[in-house]
Scaffold this motif. Structure first.
Motif, PDB file in Angstrom:
ATOM      1  N   HIS A  38       0.817  -1.221   0.000  1.00 27.01           N
ATOM      2  CA  HIS A  38       0.000   0.000   0.000  1.00 27.01           C
ATOM      3  C   HIS A  38       0.850   1.271   0.000  1.00 27.01           C
ATOM      4  O   HIS A  38       0.437   2.296  -0.547  1.00 27.01           O
ATOM      5  CB  HIS A  38      -0.973  -0.017   1.176  1.00 27.01           C
ATOM      6  N   LEU A  39       2.019   1.234   0.606  1.00 25.39           N
ATOM      7  CA  LEU A  39       2.906   2.391   0.514  1.00 25.39           C
ATOM      8  C   LEU A  39       3.315   2.644  -0.932  1.00 25.39           C
ATOM      9  O   LEU A  39       3.310   3.782  -1.418  1.00 25.39           O
ATOM     10  CB  LEU A  39       4.156   2.161   1.365  1.00 25.39           C
ATOM     11  N   GLN A  40       3.656   1.580  -1.639  1.00 25.97           N
ATOM     12  CA  GLN A  40       4.085   1.710  -3.018  1.00 25.97           C
ATOM     13  C   GLN A  40       2.922   2.176  -3.905  1.00 25.97           C
ATOM     14  O   GLN A  40       3.096   3.004  -4.809  1.00 25.97           O
ATOM     15  CB  GLN A  40       4.635   0.369  -3.520  1.00 25.97           C
ATOM     16  N   LEU A  41       1.714   1.657  -3.641  1.00 32.48           N
ATOM     17  CA  LEU A  41       0.548   2.070  -4.418  1.00 32.48           C
ATOM     18  C   LEU A  41       0.194   3.535  -4.167  1.00 32.48           C
ATOM     19  O   LEU A  41      -0.317   4.220  -5.060  1.00 32.48           O
ATOM     20  CB  LEU A  41      -0.639   1.159  -4.091  1.00 32.48           C
ATOM     21  N   THR A  42       0.467   4.013  -2.950  1.00 30.83           N
ATOM     22  CA  THR A  42       0.259   5.430  -2.656  1.00 30.83           C
ATOM     23  C   THR A  42       1.136   6.297  -3.562  1.00 30.83           C
ATOM     24  O   THR A  42       0.677   7.294  -4.139  1.00 30.83           O
ATOM     25  CB  THR A  42       0.582   5.722  -1.183  1.00 30.83           C
ATOM     26  N   VAL A  43       2.402   5.924  -3.683  1.00 31.28           N
ATOM     27  CA  VAL A  43       3.329   6.669  -4.537  1.00 31.28           C
ATOM     28  C   VAL A  43       2.887   6.609  -5.995  1.00 31.28           C
ATOM     29  O   VAL A  43       2.880   7.625  -6.708  1.00 31.28           O
ATOM     30  CB  VAL A  43       4.758   6.119  -4.375  1.00 31.28           C
ATOM     31  N   LEU A  44       2.478   5.416  -6.441  1.00 28.52           N
ATOM     32  CA  LEU A  44       2.060   5.271  -7.834  1.00 28.52           C
ATOM     33  C   LEU A  44       0.795   6.074  -8.127  1.00 28.52           C
ATOM     34  O   LEU A  44       0.653   6.656  -9.218  1.00 28.52           O
ATOM     35  CB  LEU A  44       1.842   3.785  -8.155  1.00 28.52           C
ATOM     36  N   ALA A  45      -0.136   6.121  -7.183  1.00 27.73           N
ATOM     37  CA  ALA A  45      -1.340   6.925  -7.379  1.00 27.73           C
ATOM     38  C   ALA A  45      -0.999   8.413  -7.451  1.00 27.73           C
ATOM     39  O   ALA A  45      -1.545   9.154  -8.280  1.00 27.73           O
ATOM     40  CB  ALA A  45      -2.334   6.661  -6.252  1.00 27.73           C
ATOM     41  N   ALA A  46      -0.087   8.859  -6.583  1.00 24.37           N
ATOM     42  CA  ALA A  46       0.328  10.261  -6.607  1.00 24.37           C
ATOM     43  C   ALA A  46       1.013  10.604  -7.935  1.00 24.37           C
ATOM     44  O   ALA A  46       0.771  11.676  -8.525  1.00 24.37           O
ATOM     45  CB  ALA A  46       1.255  10.553  -5.437  1.00 24.37           C
ATOM     46  N   PRO A  68      -8.675  11.487 -12.232  1.00 26.12           N
ATOM     47  CA  PRO A  68      -8.463  12.107 -10.915  1.00 26.12           C
ATOM     48  C   PRO A  68      -9.380  11.552  -9.838  1.00 26.12           C
ATOM     49  O   PRO A  68      -8.977  11.434  -8.682  1.00 26.12           O
ATOM     50  CB  PRO A  68      -8.736  13.590 -11.174  1.00 26.12           C
ATOM     51  N   ILE A  69     -10.616  11.191 -10.210  1.00 27.03           N
ATOM     52  CA  ILE A  69     -11.543  10.637  -9.214  1.00 27.03           C
ATOM     53  C   ILE A  69     -11.004   9.320  -8.669  1.00 27.03           C
ATOM     54  O   ILE A  69     -10.954   9.094  -7.452  1.00 27.03           O
ATOM     55  CB  ILE A  69     -12.940  10.449  -9.830  1.00 27.03           C
ATOM     56  N   GLY A  70     -10.596   8.437  -9.572  1.00 26.46           N
ATOM     57  CA  GLY A  70     -10.094   7.132  -9.139  1.00 26.46           C
ATOM     58  C   GLY A  70      -8.822   7.227  -8.334  1.00 26.46           C
ATOM     59  O   GLY A  70      -8.659   6.571  -7.298  1.00 26.46           O
ATOM     60  N   LEU A  71      -7.891   8.067  -8.776  1.00 25.30           N
ATOM     61  CA  LEU A  71      -6.608   8.194  -8.083  1.00 25.30           C
ATOM     62  C   LEU A  71      -6.770   8.885  -6.737  1.00 25.30           C
ATOM     63  O   LEU A  71      -6.107   8.519  -5.760  1.00 25.30           O
ATOM     64  CB  LEU A  71      -5.607   8.927  -8.958  1.00 25.30           C
ATOM     65  N   LEU A  72      -7.656   9.889  -6.657  1.00 23.76           N
ATOM     66  CA  LEU A  72      -7.899  10.541  -5.368  1.00 23.76           C
ATOM     67  C   LEU A  72      -8.572   9.586  -4.384  1.00 23.76           C
ATOM     68  O   LEU A  72      -8.253   9.585  -3.189  1.00 23.76           O
ATOM     69  CB  LEU A  72      -8.750  11.794  -5.564  1.00 23.76           C
TER      70      LEU A  72
END
Length: 357
Positions: A38-46, A68-72
């Protein structure tokens, strides 16, 4: 649709899918493995949001509005999972700030290390023991060669449980504290051991210690997480019944924010010293971008924290963990709210155990 827009939409669908797939209540490894990064997915989403702002259609035309909706939504979910392990969250285990004369006899220093069975850096592990001088040291993934290489510490640790195995689930436990009672257990799987020990602090206070290392869900280990989850449930239910101090420690092969670990906390009533302090990512020691907290120490409300550290690499794929805890009598410590079962937690726990057995 322009190529950059198509790439952004595909990227977003991938990140959103793997971020939320762990919410599916199935125990197959290819679902449960997404509990971890989940840490890595946070970076990828950002990074996806940055790319959308740079390359995307700013007028929200067509399907691009979903980027933007999905990533936010992904970032909010990740933040909810990780927030408890940041300094802005209230700490679950209070730091010992006013040590008294009885602290020395009520303190336990614990070293936990998954040494990686094929690791040959034996000297680094011995040096850690010499440096930190733990009262209790537990080494996981130990075989007969590791037992032989650690013989030099046995003189300082007269109480031992030595169960080397060649299947990466061996366990060596060394203690300066007397063991009033101890058991080598196989709670779920015949080749996966755990230990239960009743230590006695110098003050005479008993401490119930559970050392665990269940099998993870992965394509190379086990096709499902049920056995791991059931072992944690069994330990958690037993820990909750204890009226005296409790410590559960080991490589749980699960991350601190997963549904299983949060269920374990609610079932056991135990506290996580990392909450309000940090993640203390212990795996993978060799790949900084791919790290998450796999090695855990949970404690009952009887304890306050003197120290917690992720120790230097000893050649393993896991970093060792060190923690120093002080037992505080009821009259001297504030009332602490223990985690409690919620909703259908107890039914889910029972179903998990029955399925595993």
């Amino acid at each position: 649709m322009p190529t950059p827009d198509a790439i952004l939409i595909g990227y977003t669908l991938l990140i959103v899918t793997v971020s939320f797939v762990n919410l599916i209540p199935l125990d197959y490894w290819w679902i449960r493995i997404w509990d971890f990064p989940h840490l890595q997915l946070t970076v990828l989403a950002a990074l996806g949001l940055v790319a959308w702002g740079w390359f995307g259609n700013q007028y929200f035309n067509d399907w691009l509005v979903m980027v933007p909706i999905g990533l936010l939504a992904t970032l909010c979910y990740q933040a909810w999972l990780i927030y408890p392990f940041t300094p802005i969250h209230k700490r679950q285990v209070i730091r010992r700030t006013n040590p008294g004369p009885s602290d020395r006899d009520n303190t336990v220093r614990l070293l936990i290390s998954n040494v990686f069975m094929d690791n040959t850096e034996f000297g680094k592990v011995r040096e850690l023991v010499d440096q930190y001088k733990p009262d209790v040291a537990m080494f996981l993934e130990t075989n007969q060669r590791w037992q032989d290489e650690l013989k030099s510490i046995e003189a300082d640790y007269p109480y031992q449980i030595l169960h080397p195995l060649e299947n990466t689930y061996g366990l060596l436990l060394y203690s300066k504290l007397p063991m009033k009672h101890h058991e080598l257990r196989h709670l779920i799987q015949d080749d996966i051991p755990s230990v239960y020990v009743q230590f006695e602090l110098p003050s005479g206070i008993p401490v119930h210690f559970y050392g665990v290392h269940p099998m993870p869900p992965s394509p190379t280990e086990h096709y499902r997480s049920t056995e791991r989850d059931a072992e944690l449930v069994l330990v958690g239910r037993e820990a909750r019944k204890q009226s005296e101090p409790v410590i559960v420690a080991g490589d749980l092969n699960d991350v601190a924010w997963s549904h299983t670990t949060r269920l374990f906390q609610r079932i056991s009533g135990l506290l996580d010293p990392r909450i309000g302090r940090g993640l203390f990512n212990t795996f993978h020691a060799s790949y900084p971008p791919l790290r998450w907290p796999l090695d855990h120490v949970f404690v009952s409300c009887h304890f306050q924290l003197q120290d917690i550290e992720r120790l230097p690499n000893v050649g393993s794929d896991h970093f060792p963990m060190f923690i120093e805890l002080t037992y505080v009598p009821d009259a001297e410590r504030p009332v602490i709210e223990k985690p409690q079962p919620e909703g259908n937690d107890l039914d889910e726990a029972q179903e998990t155990v029955e399925e595993a057995k």
